[in-house]
Scaffold this active site. Structure first.
Site, short mmCIF file in Angstrom:
data_model
loop_
_atom_site.label_atom_id
_atom_site.label_comp_id
_atom_site.label_asym_id
_atom_site.label_seq_id
_atom_site.Cartn_x
_atom_site.Cartn_y
_atom_site.Cartn_z
N GLU A 109 0.86 -1.20 0.00
CA GLU A 109 0.00 0.00 0.00
C GLU A 109 0.89 1.24 0.00
O GLU A 109 0.67 2.18 0.77
CB GLU A 109 -0.91 -0.01 1.23
CG GLU A 109 -1.70 -1.31 1.39
CD GLU A 109 -2.66 -1.31 2.57
OE1 GLU A 109 -2.34 -0.69 3.59
OE2 GLU A 109 -3.75 -1.91 2.44
N CYS B 273 -10.45 0.63 7.25
CA CYS B 273 -10.00 1.98 7.59
C CYS B 273 -10.70 3.04 6.74
O CYS B 273 -11.04 4.12 7.25
CB CYS B 273 -8.50 2.09 7.45
SG CYS B 273 -7.86 1.52 5.87
#
Lengths: 637, 637
Positions: free
Chosen positions: A299, A392
């Protein structure tokens, strides 16, 4: 001396109409409710209600506290904007549950209290322990600042006090958070409590990180490569860093904390690092949408000019949001317009793309190109989802959409300045420290329309610092009909006056349609252009294209661009400006089933439409592209 | 009835000149020696000489046996081509070491005999145990077939006999190799020993894989997702598979075994699966160079049309080699020209790119585009390296370059046919089962020159099946000056005659320069073309470009393409055909340091050169691109 401006919040700025207002409304009305529901359904809330024990379902994950905290922060911000007795009751209940779970020494973490009670602070690298604490602090500060509720704040102060005895200048041991967040949170806590040790601990986390001996190398049972340390922004001290590196969300949250500490400790060297990192990020590692993190792998931010548009990319919603936080801090400190321009680029494009218009579906990955055969890695779905295992992004939107005011304006209470960063329609009311008040109303349809009116509602002497956007090459500003500025944007125009009620400031921004090229080192964008109008980046989406999006070729020189204001029947928000234009469909004739073949190129005229990138995939699954192939003039030689 | 052709080896085909001969020479002279040296330096050989014990350095990795085995296979093949007493002595010593390490029950594995003796066959998924066995069998078969040495063959028969008592129809338990390889190896062993149980075990590994209950799910201590099972080609039985999936090297090795079993068990259904998988791979998931595996992540084949050219891609050298093995098997079975075309595409491009001209440096990842800012994942270096921690590619080349004859021709001993797949310069001599011999010499400079002469050296009645390449649209074949075929390629031309010594067959292949488009669903290649001449794919490399490669735009309609035969001073092999052409340099003026900007496109004429892709990065670190931007005619409307 670093400026001490403070951004606005929902108490100063009331959004009245337009894109941000609409998004805030879905945030209040839908995102809060749906993320709360998901926190219940997935067992996250139950982990507080009934402390987990072996044999029970839904073992609390190390990051669950952060999800709950972000939703709580959103609940508080929502209540500040629109009181709601039922919501407030639930908010109070969540606070009570968290506070009830606090340990006698102040420690507060659901996972480590129930699942691994013996492992407190033994795996800072991976276990999100201080990250969860940071989000709980942010929630506590929001509850206190926006609602005047102290309970969670007091609890988090106890936790922070305990942390100060463990880590940092007054603590007994070394330790760095594996996922940064607590740095910026401790600074927030310091701002409301004025307890210096919180700032000192934040400064410790900022300054100790990456020094030798490397804490993570000592803590982690396996060897950590330089690449791994870079992932955690821990290969070297941030003071020596020139580049934005590693996991994108960790990176921008960390840089926020670094900027905060630079700001509040007047640390010019640290600020210089922030500037270098920011420039590297925005000049070499950022998508045109303001998205960051070009690789699903880790990521992560990768290397200069490595910016894929499809399968591999990430541009996580949380990273774009975190990037706007970083921009806002740099803007608060420096008041340099470029920080506002990048903030706005991310806000109107790469952030808002992450959530559906219904406020209940989310992208984790914000692709810039989705073709029918997109290969998805990790959480990368080309269709927004209601939730993710690692959720998230949804919970970030819960707190983000309800706190958009922070990007609109800022105040310098010492010098009685109001900075208007984004001239969206709103009512602004601010009491300076000296008791003076500034009150005005902004009207217009920014960012789709460049005509902005600012009507002053109160008398007094103060300065309105009007942002003249850097993307605009023709700005005209008048006060009570008299032109006071005409020229290119790229700075703030300070209008210092003894204002009278009824004064009117007008700003006219020429919203030219721009065709952007990427630096040629971004080889993925070679021979392509992106369309931008004002701060809004456009894309072509399949519902508006008469052929597969990938086959569209746009020649700016004969595109006959036309702006169209959409109505509600369009499936997109009424008032959205779409762009209609002439283009070409290019196909290559393939007689067989070969993947690679000789073939004649055929080109046929088409007319198609581009819509704001942030609005794509709101009319069902679709294909989309931001970077559109363009033409190179064929020359004889 | 499936054809039972058998490919050639170094005993039938003596390469005499040209690209393959040169590569074979570096294989014999350099690759064998350097990989042997590395096997010594890295402790691989020592793991046999002095069985590892706790406390000793260089703990044998689970795949070390396979590296040694592949080098041994290469040593045997090298010795068959060029006797060398010192090399033979060393080869015999390696064999002795392996045989000495064999356990009384026949088991033979360095890692599991020394490091984890209690874990035999407990982690088939990850531990490469049967994979190592497969490579040792291949080495043993090569030693026996090419050198007549039985010692390793006998040992591996003992191991295989033992395996038959453990797994498969005569065994006691279920088990699948985590990294396929043993299937094709057992078939090789069956071919030389005619012991049916080896074929039966191979068939078991092919047919049981992916059935329910899934062996891997039962064996592995953690849950395995469908995606994970796909990685191992174990989500469903290959009989039900239509797509090439998962880890690319595992995939192609497996498909080789599937094709072998289909062949030797006359299993039409299995062959149909091979055809479907092959078509999916070549029509949707293969690079124009014949490289496969478009993601470094999992070193894997991804999904249809997902073919990145830079950072993310993989196209591992081993996968390209394995793909040629799969092609060769499909060709042996079907004699359909398309299989030869794909084999040749990979061989001359995506395989040969993997090794430097000096025969001692290797790519793991074979990029199709390398710009100065390439971001490298895993073993992906844009500069060839001498070795890797996981050094499958170097050791694969050791056995590959010394056995190139297998791709040149095949024989059908039952019907007295010689199939000439690749008309490279060579002397061919084959004794059919009935005692007849076919002997001829092929001359010419294929693949750079399309004029091929075949001079028959022995009298007799047999059929020469001449491949007319599918990439060629103008083939002329004559026998003793009399034209017997003129037309497009894409099939085999059977020339059945009572041949006389002195007969001459001539084949003229028009080597037109082709500009290839990719299917538009390969969005990474949109607006770009690849240059191919005959089976050779070209690239533009920075030493031959007057500007950054990324800025080059090629308009086929006014390129003035010129073929240039390079001499030795070029830094590339003498005789290489390079292509010179007119092109354009396209730049966009950027006044500032913005990543995205409005700017005027400037275009200036340049002349540049393309070289065969396989030869890039032999003149120092460089930038390179296979897919070159092209022009779309700007039209008024």
């Amino acid at each position: 001396m670093i400026s001490k401006k403070q951004c606005a919040d929902g108490r100063d700025v009331e959004l009245t109409s337009g894109v941000l207002k609409e998004r805030q409304e879905t945030g209040i009305g839908r995102t809060i409710a749906s993320t709360m529901k998901k926190c219940v359904e997935t067992g996250r809330l139950r982990s507080l209600e009934t402390p987990w024990q072996e044999g029970m379902p839904d073992k609390p994950h190390v990051y669950w506290d952060s999800d709950l905290a972000k939703v709580m922060e959103g609940m508080a911000a929502s209540l500040a904007l629109r009181p709601d007795a039922a919501l407030e009751k639930e908010y109070d209940r969540w606070v009570d549950l968290f506070v009830a779970s606090q340990q006698p020494d102040g420690y507060l973490n659901t996972h480590f209290t129930t699942v691994e009670p013996e492992k407190r602070f033994t795996n800072l690298l991976e276990a999100h322990e201080l990250y969860c604490c940071g989000h709980l602090i942010e929630a506590a500060v929001a509850g206190y600042t926006l609602l005047g509720k102290r309970k969670l704040l007091d609890a988090m102060c106890r936790y922070a006090d305990y942390l100060c005895t463990v880590f940092g200048p007054h603590g007994v041991r070394q330790g760095w958070p594996g996922h940064e967040e607590i740095e910026l949170a401790l600074v927030k806590l310091y701002r409301v409590t004025h307890k210096k040790r919180y700032l000192e601990l934040a400064a410790y986390f900022v300054n100790d990180r990456g020094t030798q001996p490397n804490f993570f190398v000592g803590e982690y049972p396996k060897p950590l490569s330089d690449e791994a340390l870079k992932h955690f922004q821990a290969l070297k001290p941030v003071r020596e860093e020139n580049e934005a590196v590693g996991h994108a969300v960790r990176a921008v949250y960390f840089y926020c904390g670094v900027a905060d500490v630079a700001n509040l400790t007047d640390d010019g060297e640290l600020l210089a690092s922030c500037r270098k990192i920011f420039d590297n990020l925005t000049q070499k590692r950022m998508y045109v949408t303001g998205g960051i993190g070009s690789s699903f792998h880790g990521e992560a931010i990768t290397s200069d000019y490595d910016l894929q548009n499809g399968s591999l990319m990430y541009a996580e919603s949380c990273a774009a949001m975190g990037f706007t936080f970083f921009c806002r801090r740099m803007l608060d400190i420096t008041c340099e317009e470029k920080y506002a321009s990048f903030m706005e680029r991310a806000l109107f494009n790469g952030v808002m793309s992450g959530i559906s218009l219904d406020g209940e579906h989310y992208f984790y990955t914000n692709y810039l190109e989705v073709d029918e055969n997109l290969h998805c890695y990790n959480a990368g779905s080309p269709v927004r989802k209601e939730w993710f295992d690692c959720s998230c992004c949804p919970t970030s939107f819960a707190r983000y959409l309800t706190q958009l005011a922070q990007f609109v304006a800022a105040f310098d209470d010492e010098r009685d300045h109001v900075y208007l960063h984004i001239p969206t329609a709103c009512k602004l009311h601010h009491a300076f420290a000296d008791g003076k008040t500034a009150e005005f109303e902004v009207s217009g349809s920014y960012p789709y329309d460049g005509n902005i009116k600012i009507d002053v509602r109160s008398a007094g002497e103060w300065t309105l610092d009007l942002r003249l956007p850097g993307w605009c090459d023709d700005v005209a500003v008048s006060v009570n009909g008299k032109e006071v500025y005409r020229g290119a944007g790229g700075n703030y125009l300070p209008l210092h006056r003894v204002w009278r009620q009824g004064d009117r400031v007008e700003m006219k921004l020429a919203l030219r349609i721009q065709f952007l090229h990427a630096d040629s080192r971004v080889t993925n964008d070679l021979g392509r252009i992106a369309i931008q109008r004002g701060p809004v980046v456009y894309c072509i989406e399949s519902p508006d294209a008469p052929c597969p999006v990938r086959e569209i070729v746009l020649d700016p020189e004969c595109a006959d661009m036309k702006e169209v204001i959409l109505d509600a029947g369009s499936g997109l928000p009424a008032g959205t400006v779409a762009l209609q234009f002439d283009a070409w469909r290019e196909t290559v004739k393939n007689d067989g089933d070969a993947l690679y073949f000789e073939g004649e190129t055929q080109i046929t005229p088409i007319r198609c439409t581009a819509i704001p990138y942030a609005l794509w995939q709101n009319r069902g699954p679709s294909q989309m592209a931001v970077w559109i192939r363009t033409m190179t003039e064929r020359k004889e030689r």
